[in-house]
Design a protein around this motif. Structure first.
Motif, PDB file in Angstrom:
ATOM      1  N   GLY A   6       0.808  -1.208   0.000  1.00  0.00           N
ATOM      2  CA  GLY A   6       0.000   0.000   0.000  1.00  0.00           C
ATOM      3  C   GLY A   6       0.844   1.262   0.000  1.00  0.00           C
ATOM      4  N   TRP A   7       1.959   1.232   0.736  1.00  0.00           N
ATOM      5  CA  TRP A   7       2.874   2.386   0.753  1.00  0.00           C
ATOM      6  C   TRP A   7       3.454   2.628  -0.636  1.00  0.00           C
ATOM      7  N   LEU A   8       3.852   1.549  -1.314  1.00  0.00           N
ATOM      8  CA  LEU A   8       4.371   1.686  -2.672  1.00  0.00           C
ATOM      9  C   LEU A   8       3.306   2.256  -3.605  1.00  0.00           C
ATOM     10  N   ALA A   9       2.077   1.774  -3.462  1.00  0.00           N
ATOM     11  CA  ALA A   9       0.994   2.230  -4.334  1.00  0.00           C
ATOM     12  C   ALA A   9       0.707   3.718  -4.151  1.00  0.00           C
ATOM     13  N   ARG A  10       1.017   4.249  -2.957  1.00  0.00           N
ATOM     14  CA  ARG A  10       0.833   5.685  -2.714  1.00  0.00           C
ATOM     15  C   ARG A  10       2.027   6.511  -3.163  1.00  0.00           C
ATOM     16  N   GLY A  11       2.995   5.862  -3.821  1.00  0.00           N
ATOM     17  CA  GLY A  11       4.163   6.583  -4.309  1.00  0.00           C
ATOM     18  C   GLY A  11       5.315   6.629  -3.335  1.00  0.00           C
ATOM     19  N   ALA A  12       5.344   5.737  -2.350  1.00  0.00           N
ATOM     20  CA  ALA A  12       6.413   5.659  -1.345  1.00  0.00           C
ATOM     21  C   ALA A  12       6.634   6.998  -0.651  1.00  0.00           C
ATOM     22  N   PRO A  13       5.601   7.566  -0.028  1.00  0.00           N
ATOM     23  CA  PRO A  13       5.749   8.898   0.588  1.00  0.00           C
ATOM     24  C   PRO A  13       6.751   8.883   1.745  1.00  0.00           C
ATOM     25  N   VAL A  14       7.590   9.893   1.777  1.00  0.00           N
ATOM     26  CA  VAL A  14       8.648   9.929   2.795  1.00  0.00           C
ATOM     27  C   VAL A  14       8.107  10.304   4.175  1.00  0.00           C
ATOM     28  N   ASP A  15       6.902  10.864   4.231  1.00  0.00           N
ATOM     29  CA  ASP A  15       6.385  11.235   5.549  1.00  0.00           C
ATOM     30  C   ASP A  15       6.028  10.011   6.380  1.00  0.00           C
ATOM     31  N   ALA A  16       6.025   8.822   5.765  1.00  0.00           N
ATOM     32  CA  ALA A  16       5.777   7.582   6.498  1.00  0.00           C
ATOM     33  C   ALA A  16       7.066   6.900   6.947  1.00  0.00           C
ATOM     34  N   VAL A  17       8.220   7.518   6.653  1.00  0.00           N
ATOM     35  CA  VAL A  17       9.515   6.879   6.900  1.00  0.00           C
ATOM     36  C   VAL A  17      10.230   7.599   8.046  1.00  0.00           C
ATOM     37  N   ARG A  18      10.756   6.837   8.987  1.00  0.00           N
ATOM     38  CA  ARG A  18      11.504   7.387  10.118  1.00  0.00           C
ATOM     39  C   ARG A  18      13.008   7.225   9.864  1.00  0.00           C
ATOM     40  N   PRO A  19      13.821   8.014  10.512  1.00  0.00           N
ATOM     41  CA  PRO A  19      15.280   7.799  10.420  1.00  0.00           C
ATOM     42  C   PRO A  19      15.663   6.472  11.051  1.00  0.00           C
ATOM     43  N   LEU A  20      16.750   5.895  10.585  1.00  0.00           N
ATOM     44  CA  LEU A  20      17.275   4.700  11.205  1.00  0.00           C
ATOM     45  C   LEU A  20      17.592   4.968  12.676  1.00  0.00           C
ATOM     46  N   GLY A  21      17.309   3.969  13.499  1.00  0.00           N
ATOM     47  CA  GLY A  21      17.612   4.088  14.919  1.00  0.00           C
ATOM     48  C   GLY A  21      16.458   4.589  15.754  1.00  0.00           C
ATOM     49  N   VAL A  22      15.445   5.196  15.130  1.00  0.00           N
ATOM     50  CA  VAL A  22      14.266   5.629  15.873  1.00  0.00           C
ATOM     51  C   VAL A  22      13.416   4.398  16.184  1.00  0.00           C
ATOM     52  N   PRO A  23      12.981   4.203  17.406  1.00  0.00           N
ATOM     53  CA  PRO A  23      12.209   3.000  17.742  1.00  0.00           C
ATOM     54  C   PRO A  23      10.996   2.832  16.860  1.00  0.00           C
ATOM     55  N   ALA A  24      10.686   1.585  16.533  1.00  0.00           N
ATOM     56  CA  ALA A  24       9.542   1.288  15.670  1.00  0.00           C
ATOM     57  C   ALA A  24       8.231   1.516  16.423  1.00  0.00           C
TER      58      ALA A  24
END
Length: 370
Positions: free
Chosen positions: A352-370
């Motif tokens: 679903g994320w890919l279908a929305r164009g892989a928006p960066v607002d859904a992505v956290r920096p590495l190391g930030v807790p999930a």
């Protein structure tokens, strides 16, 4: 997203912002060690290898340690069967029982025989197929003993791993005094990443050593027997690849042949993982300072389950090796099957994320807790 958490290094994040994410952008997948925890990635594996990363395209390097090596080997079966192969792998692992012969207590040899049988039943006879996939190149991580760890002997093995623990505690490179990384790789192409943090050997995979290398990559010290003297490789005892490379925290950002133009799509390393951090070696688990992201991971995109979603799984946790000891066989198998079924949600949310164009607002920096 309720189940899936996405984390990216700064270069990967910039790539997503400029180019989105297409299958051709993914040039490597890193599959960490972790035993039964890896079952929670089965839904993602089936989607990635059976559907999204199929068809023609650039070379895709698949690196794995321990259960990750088995996952990546299964992924090198023909595209049309990758989904089924990943599902079969999970079911074989779940159904396996480590029962000692009557009147005996469970020993590493019993576990090794069962684990070797699992690999042989699924991968045996398919070595030529695994090493002829048109796009995928397999790289199996093992740890070869040095000095007193060159052969497996009860007293000396314990002493050697004690020394390795202390040396690693002083400095990560100290681990290399006692163990060296041996990477068994598809002979058609080397992994285009320099591995110079520890003593490293590269050995060509072939039909004679493929199964043994995958088996050695999962040989947890004191739980399974080491695998000795693999064909085509230096003599010695080979253990779990996760000891040297628990989560494959490698210098992926030093990808050889990456475009010099910063505006061009960069080689993305995709890491389906059980947590939001990449721990360098198994002996680093308790050393929190070594869990932090480094510039080596700048081009990594990591996918992992959210911690609050994990709490909704059976027993409020991921499957793990202790379940073999603490749960009745029927309950363990039932709980693990539920976890695998639930893992499809991770794949659905990634799709679903890919279908929305892989928006960066859904992505956290590495190391930030999930």
């Amino acid at each position: 997203m309720q189940a899936l958490s996405l984390h990216a290094g700064p270069r990967a994040l910039d790539h997503l912002r400029r180019h989105g994410l297409q299958p051709a952008h993914v040039r490597a997948i890193a599959a960490a060690a972790g035993g039964p925890k890896g079952l929670i990635l089965n839904g993602l594996d089936r989607h990635l290898f059976g559907h999204w990363l199929t068809g023609p395209g650039p070379t895709l390097h698949l690196s794995g340690a321990s259960i990750g090596a088995w996952r990546m080997a299964a992924a090198c079966l023909p595209d049309a069967g990758s989904d089924a192969a990943m599902a079969e792998m999970a079911e074989r692992y779940i159904a396996c029982r480590y029962d000692p012969p009557p009147g005996q207590r469970l020993r590493p040899g019993h576990v090794s025989a069962s684990y070797g049988g699992l690999l042989r039943d699924q991968l045996g006879g398919h070595e030529a197929q695994l090493l002829s996939h048109p796009r995928r190149r397999l790289h199996v991580v093992t740890s070869r003993g040095r000095h007193v760890l060159r052969r497996e002997r009860r007293f000396w093995t314990g002493l050697g791993y004690g020394a390795a623990f202390l040396s690693n505690l002083a400095h990560r490179r100290g681990l290399g005094l006692w163990l060296e990384r041996v990477l068994f790789s598809d002979p058609r192409e080397s992994l285009p990443v320099p591995l110079d943090d520890l003593p490293t050997r590269r050995v060509a995979l072939d039909a004679h050593n493929l199964l043994d290398s995958v088996r050695a990559s999962g040989a947890i010290p004191f739980w399974l027997d080491a695998v000795h003297d693999l064909p085509g490789a230096p003599r010695g005892a080979y253990w779990d690849g996760g000891i040297t490379d628990y989560h494959l925290h490698w210098p992926w950002a030093r990808w050889q042949g990456a475009p010099a133009d910063v505006d061009a799509p960069q080689p993305i390393v995709l890491v389906p993982h059980v947590q939001s951090t990449l721990v360098p070696g198994w002996l680093d688990k308790a050393l929190r300072a070594r869990h932090r992201p480094t510039p080596a991971l700048d081009n990594v995109l990591l996918l992992c389950p959210r911690r609050d979603w994990i709490a909704t799984l059976p027993n409020a946790k991921l499957p793990d090796r202790n379940d073999f000891k603490h749960l009745p066989v029927d309950q363990r198998q039932r709980d693990w099957r539920v976890a695998v079924q639930r893992s499809r949600q991770l794949a659905d949310e990634f799709d679903g994320w890919l279908a929305r164009g892989a928006p960066v607002d859904a992505v956290r920096p590495l190391g930030v807790p999930a």
